[in-house]
Scaffold this motif. Structure first.
Motif, short mmCIF file in Angstrom:
data_model
loop_
_atom_site.label_atom_id
_atom_site.label_comp_id
_atom_site.label_asym_id
_atom_site.label_seq_id
_atom_site.Cartn_x
_atom_site.Cartn_y
_atom_site.Cartn_z
N GLN A 128 -13.38 -13.13 -50.53
CA GLN A 128 -13.57 -13.97 -49.34
C GLN A 128 -13.85 -15.42 -49.70
OE1 GLN A 128 -16.15 -12.21 -46.17
NE2 GLN A 128 -16.57 -10.70 -47.78
N TYR A 129 -14.33 -15.65 -50.94
CA TYR A 129 -14.84 -16.97 -51.30
C TYR A 129 -14.14 -17.65 -52.48
CZ TYR A 129 -18.53 -14.93 -48.45
OH TYR A 129 -19.21 -14.30 -47.44
N THR A 130 -13.81 -16.87 -53.52
CA THR A 130 -13.26 -17.49 -54.72
C THR A 130 -12.03 -16.74 -55.24
OG1 THR A 130 -14.42 -16.25 -56.46
CG2 THR A 130 -15.62 -18.09 -55.46
N LEU A 184 -13.53 -21.92 -55.75
CA LEU A 184 -13.50 -21.72 -54.30
C LEU A 184 -12.07 -21.72 -53.79
CD1 LEU A 184 -16.46 -23.97 -53.03
CD2 LEU A 184 -16.44 -21.49 -53.42
N LEU A 185 -11.80 -20.80 -52.87
CA LEU A 185 -10.48 -20.69 -52.26
C LEU A 185 -10.21 -21.92 -51.39
CD1 LEU A 185 -10.64 -16.97 -51.06
CD2 LEU A 185 -9.44 -17.85 -53.07
N GLY A 194 -9.74 -23.87 -48.22
CA GLY A 194 -10.35 -23.61 -46.91
C GLY A 194 -11.80 -23.18 -46.99
N VAL A 195 -12.28 -22.89 -48.20
CA VAL A 195 -13.70 -22.56 -48.40
C VAL A 195 -14.34 -23.76 -49.08
CG1 VAL A 195 -15.36 -21.05 -49.54
CG2 VAL A 195 -13.23 -20.10 -48.62
N ALA A 196 -15.24 -24.42 -48.36
CA ALA A 196 -15.86 -25.64 -48.88
C ALA A 196 -17.32 -25.39 -49.23
CB ALA A 196 -15.77 -26.75 -47.83
N VAL A 224 -21.77 -21.35 -49.56
CA VAL A 224 -20.60 -21.40 -48.68
C VAL A 224 -20.95 -20.72 -47.37
CG1 VAL A 224 -18.87 -21.51 -50.54
CG2 VAL A 224 -19.67 -19.28 -49.71
N SER A 225 -20.16 -21.00 -46.37
CA SER A 225 -20.39 -20.44 -45.03
C SER A 225 -20.04 -18.96 -44.98
CB SER A 225 -19.55 -21.20 -44.02
OG SER A 225 -19.74 -20.67 -42.72
N SER A 226 -20.89 -18.20 -44.29
CA SER A 226 -20.64 -16.78 -44.06
C SER A 226 -21.27 -16.39 -42.73
CB SER A 226 -21.23 -15.93 -45.19
OG SER A 226 -21.04 -14.55 -44.94
N GLU A 247 -24.45 -12.53 -50.48
CA GLU A 247 -24.57 -12.93 -49.08
C GLU A 247 -25.96 -12.60 -48.56
OE1 GLU A 247 -19.96 -11.98 -47.71
OE2 GLU A 247 -21.50 -10.43 -47.44
#
Length: 192
Positions: free
Chosen positions: A43-45, A51-52, A54-56, A161-163, A191
């Motif tokens: 989901q993140y990397t 980081l992927l 769109g994942v900031a 990161v946002s979750s 998380e």
């Protein structure tokens, strides 16, 4: 794709260990941990802990406004030619900018379970420049396997990161170090 490959690998490892008289308990634990770890991490990397798109990383203002929290998830990496995965907890204290981490339940895809807990105290860097780690810590200790005590040190470096709508709801990044004399190169994700 990575999740599918990890699931197939976990099932194949289970069948191989069972056929060779290995421990099915270790195999099931590895398959379960590996699948859960890959699902969270993806989901993140990417596989290198980057980081992927769109994942900031979280903004400084969000880190400074955050309340203390416990993050749980996984650390995984390649060791001795196979994947090792473990449960990971990071306790983030945003008042003192500290990050206490611990990892346990280490399982290797071919070697089976390792015993021991690794722990360490790290730092939160709310004003880290873009591209630098916002959280760093080192997991230190000994893991026992095959009658040997393996001095282990794994450095974690990552970003908030946002979750689930929380701008600091997760932490993800790289996990690199040594398990005994074997190099470990991997990733982690946790998380709230």
């Amino acid at each position: 794709m990575k999740l599918f490959g990890t699931t197939v690998l976990g099932v194949a490892s289970l069948a191989l260990l069972t056929a060779c008289g290995g421990s099915t308990t270790d195999a099931v634990s590895y398959a379960s941990l590996s699948t859960s770890s890959a699902a969270m991490q993806s989901q993140y990397t990417d596989a290198n802990g980057e980081l992927l798109g769109g994942v900031a990383p979280a903004a400084t203002v969000d880190i400074l406004a955050a309340a203390d929290a416990t993050y749980t998830g996984y650390v995984s990496g390649t060791v001795s030619g196979g994947e090792m995965v473990a449960d990971l907890t990071i306790d983030a204290n945003f008042f003192t900018n500290s990050a206490n981490a611990s990892a346990t339940n280490f399982v290797h895809e071919t070697n089976g379970a390792y015993t021991g807990t690794l722990s360490g105290t790290g730092v939160i860097l709310p004003t880290a420049p873009l591209g630098d780690d916002q959280v760093t810590t080192v997991l230190d200790g000994s893991l026992e396997y095959g009658g040997a005590s393996l001095t282990t040190s794994i450095g974690l470096g990552g970003s908030f990161v946002s979750s689930s709508g929380d701008p600091v709801g997760a932490i993800a990044g790289t996990a690199d170090g040594l398990v005994g004399t074997d190099l470990m190169t991997g990733v982690f994700a946790v998380e709230k």
